[in-house]
Enzyme design. Structure first.
Site, mmCIF file in Angstrom:
data_model
loop_
_atom_site.group_PDB
_atom_site.id
_atom_site.type_symbol
_atom_site.label_atom_id
_atom_site.label_comp_id
_atom_site.label_asym_id
_atom_site.label_seq_id
_atom_site.Cartn_x
_atom_site.Cartn_y
_atom_site.Cartn_z
ATOM 1 N N ASN A 244 0.868 -1.178 0.000
ATOM 2 C CA ASN A 244 0.000 0.000 0.000
ATOM 3 C C ASN A 244 0.902 1.224 0.000
ATOM 4 O O ASN A 244 1.501 1.546 1.021
ATOM 5 C CB ASN A 244 -0.893 -0.040 1.253
ATOM 6 N N TRP A 245 0.969 1.868 -1.144
ATOM 7 C CA TRP A 245 1.901 2.995 -1.284
ATOM 8 C C TRP A 245 1.371 4.290 -0.697
ATOM 9 O O TRP A 245 2.082 5.300 -0.685
ATOM 10 C CB TRP A 245 2.252 3.199 -2.759
ATOM 11 N N LYS A 246 0.104 4.321 -0.307
ATOM 12 C CA LYS A 246 -0.500 5.544 0.242
ATOM 13 C C LYS A 246 -0.250 6.715 -0.714
ATOM 14 O O LYS A 246 -0.254 6.492 -1.932
ATOM 15 C CB LYS A 246 0.042 5.806 1.650
ATOM 16 N N HIS B 156 -9.493 1.340 4.590
ATOM 17 C CA HIS B 156 -8.229 1.476 5.325
ATOM 18 C C HIS B 156 -8.442 2.396 6.526
ATOM 19 O O HIS B 156 -9.242 3.341 6.454
ATOM 20 C CB HIS B 156 -7.155 2.039 4.394
ATOM 21 N N GLU C 77 -6.813 4.763 7.676
ATOM 22 C CA GLU C 77 -6.586 6.196 7.409
ATOM 23 C C GLU C 77 -7.823 6.811 6.759
ATOM 24 O O GLU C 77 -8.152 7.972 6.991
ATOM 25 C CB GLU C 77 -5.327 6.381 6.542
ATOM 26 N N GLU D 273 -5.486 -4.773 10.529
ATOM 27 C CA GLU D 273 -4.447 -3.767 10.749
ATOM 28 C C GLU D 273 -4.719 -3.024 12.055
ATOM 29 O O GLU D 273 -5.534 -2.089 12.079
ATOM 30 C CB GLU D 273 -4.433 -2.762 9.591
ATOM 31 N N GLY E 224 2.422 2.458 10.554
ATOM 32 C CA GLY E 224 3.355 3.562 10.373
ATOM 33 C C GLY E 224 4.059 3.992 11.645
ATOM 34 O O GLY E 224 4.685 5.043 11.691
ATOM 35 N N SER F 295 3.377 -2.032 10.222
ATOM 36 C CA SER F 295 4.833 -2.096 10.423
ATOM 37 C C SER F 295 5.438 -3.465 10.096
ATOM 38 O O SER F 295 6.335 -3.929 10.799
ATOM 39 C CB SER F 295 5.201 -1.660 11.848
ATOM 40 N N GLY G 21 2.798 -1.138 4.201
ATOM 41 C CA GLY G 21 2.838 0.280 3.832
ATOM 42 C C GLY G 21 4.257 0.729 3.554
ATOM 43 O O GLY G 21 4.827 0.436 2.496
ATOM 44 N N GLY G 22 4.853 1.388 4.537
ATOM 45 C CA GLY G 22 6.173 2.006 4.378
ATOM 46 C C GLY G 22 7.226 1.111 3.730
ATOM 47 O O GLY G 22 7.950 1.540 2.818
HETATM 48 P P1 PGA Z 1 2.793 0.345 7.528
HETATM 49 O O1 PGA Z 1 1.343 0.553 6.872
HETATM 50 O O2 PGA Z 1 3.331 -0.959 6.984
HETATM 51 O O3 PGA Z 1 3.589 1.541 7.056
HETATM 52 O O4 PGA Z 1 2.609 0.311 9.005
HETATM 53 C C1 PGA Z 1 0.460 -0.514 6.698
HETATM 54 C C2 PGA Z 1 -0.821 -0.031 6.088
HETATM 55 O O5 PGA Z 1 -1.245 1.080 6.414
HETATM 56 O O6 PGA Z 1 -1.455 -0.717 5.269
#
Ligand code: PGA
Length: 246
Positions: A4-6, A90, A92, A162, A168, A208, A229-230
Site C-alpha cells: 500500500n503505497w498511500k 483502510h 486512514e 491492521e 506507520g 509495520s 505500507g512504508g
Molecule cells: P505500515 O502501513 O506498513 O507503514 O505500518 C500498513 C498499512 O497502512 O497498510
C-alpha cells in the site's frame, strides 16, 4: 502480499520501482503480489508490470458506477485502468475521511461487481486494545462491513487486520496478538457462515511489517499474507518481505 503505497510516488518513480523490483521477485511463486499505488500511477504500474506476476490495485473506490461525484473514482474505472485489487476501508480513510463500516460494505460490493478483489481493512485503535475492547471492535466492523455479504461474495474478498496503533509507527503487533486477532475474525466469519467458508477467506496482517518480522508473522496459522505500507515503497525491502513470507 500487497504493498500500500498511500500518497507516495509519481509515475516516473513508479516505473523506477518496477524496474528494480521485477528481477527481485522472479522466484516468488508461493504468493500473489499486489502493488497499490495512488490512482494517478495505476496506468504506469499496469504497464510496468506487464509480463510479470505482479498485480495492481487501487487504494479506494466509490460505490456508484458513474455520476456527479467530484473527486471520486468508480470500480469500473479502476478495472478499466488495469487494476485487479482495491483496498477498502483502510484505517486512514476511516480516521481522516469519514469512512464507516456501512460505506465499507457498499464499496466492497461495488468492487466485486467490477471484478475487483477487495482488500477490506479492519482494526482497533490503541485505546480499544488498552480497554480490552479489541474483539468487540473487530466483531462490530465485521458484522456491519463484511458478514452481510453473501457466501459467493465473502469467499472472494481478502481481509486485512491492521491494528491502527501499529500502522506507520514501527510498533508491530506481537505474533500472538496478530494470530489471536486473525483467529477471532475467522471465528466471526465461521459463526455467520461456516468453518469451510471461513477457511477460504484470506486474512492479511498489516502494521509495520518489515523484512525482519515478516517470517514470524507469516508463520502463524491464521495469517495468510501481509498488507505492507512504508516497507513496500522500496523494492529491496518489499522483495525481502515476500521472500521471508514462505
Ligand atoms: P505500515 O502501513 O506498513 O507503514 O505500518 C500498513 C498499512 O497502512 O497498510
Amino acid at each position: 502480499m500487497a504493498g500500500n503505497w498511500k500518497m507516495y510516488k509519481t509515475p516516473a518513480e513508479t516505473c523506477a520501482f518496477f524496474e528494480k523490483f521485477r528481477p527481485l521477485i522472479l522466484q516468488a511463486a508461493h504468493c500473489e503480489i499486489v502493488i497499490c499505488p495512488p490512482f494517478t500511477n495505476i496506468p504506469a504500474a499496469v504497464e510496468a508490470s506487464r509480463g510479470s506476476a505482479i498485480q495492481v490495485g487501487a487504494q479506494d473506490l466509490y460505490w456508484a458506477k458513474e455520476g456527479a461525484f467530484t473527486g471520486e473514482v468508480s470500480g469500473p474505472m479502476v478495472r478499466a485502468a488495469g487494476a485487479s485489487y482495491v483496498i477498502v476501508g483502510h484505517s486512514e480513510r476511516r480516521q481522516y475521511f469519514g469512512e464507516t463500516s456501512e460505506s465499507v460494505l457498499k464499496k466492497t460490493v461495488a468492487a466485486l461487481e467490477s471484478s475487483l478483489t477487495p482488500i477490506v481493512c479492519v482494526g482497533e485503535l490503541l485505546e480499544h486494545r488498552e480497554l480490552g475492547k479489541t474483539d468487540a471492535v473487530l466483531c462490530e466492523q465485521c458484522r456491519k462491513g463484511i458478514t452481510p455479504l453473501d457466501v459467493r461474495q465473502i469467499v472472494q474478498i481478502v481481509i486485512a487486520y491492521e491494528p491502527v496503533w501499529a500502522i506507520g509507527t514501527g510498533k508491530t503487533a506481537t505474533t500472538q496478538q496478530a494470530q489471536d486477532a486473525h483467529a477471532f475474525i475467522r471465528g466471526v466469519i465461521a459463526k455467520m457462515f461456516d468453518d469451510n467458508v471461513a477457511k477460504k477467506v484470506r486474512i492479511q496482517y498489516g502494521g509495520s511489517v518489515k523484512p525482519s518480522n515478516a517470517r514470524e508473522l507469516m508463520s502463524q496459522p491464521d495469517v495468510d499474507g501481509a498488507l505492507v505500507g512504508g516497507a513496500s515503497l522500496e523494492a529491496r525491502s518489499f522483495a525481502d518481505i515476500i521472500k521471508n513470507s514462505i
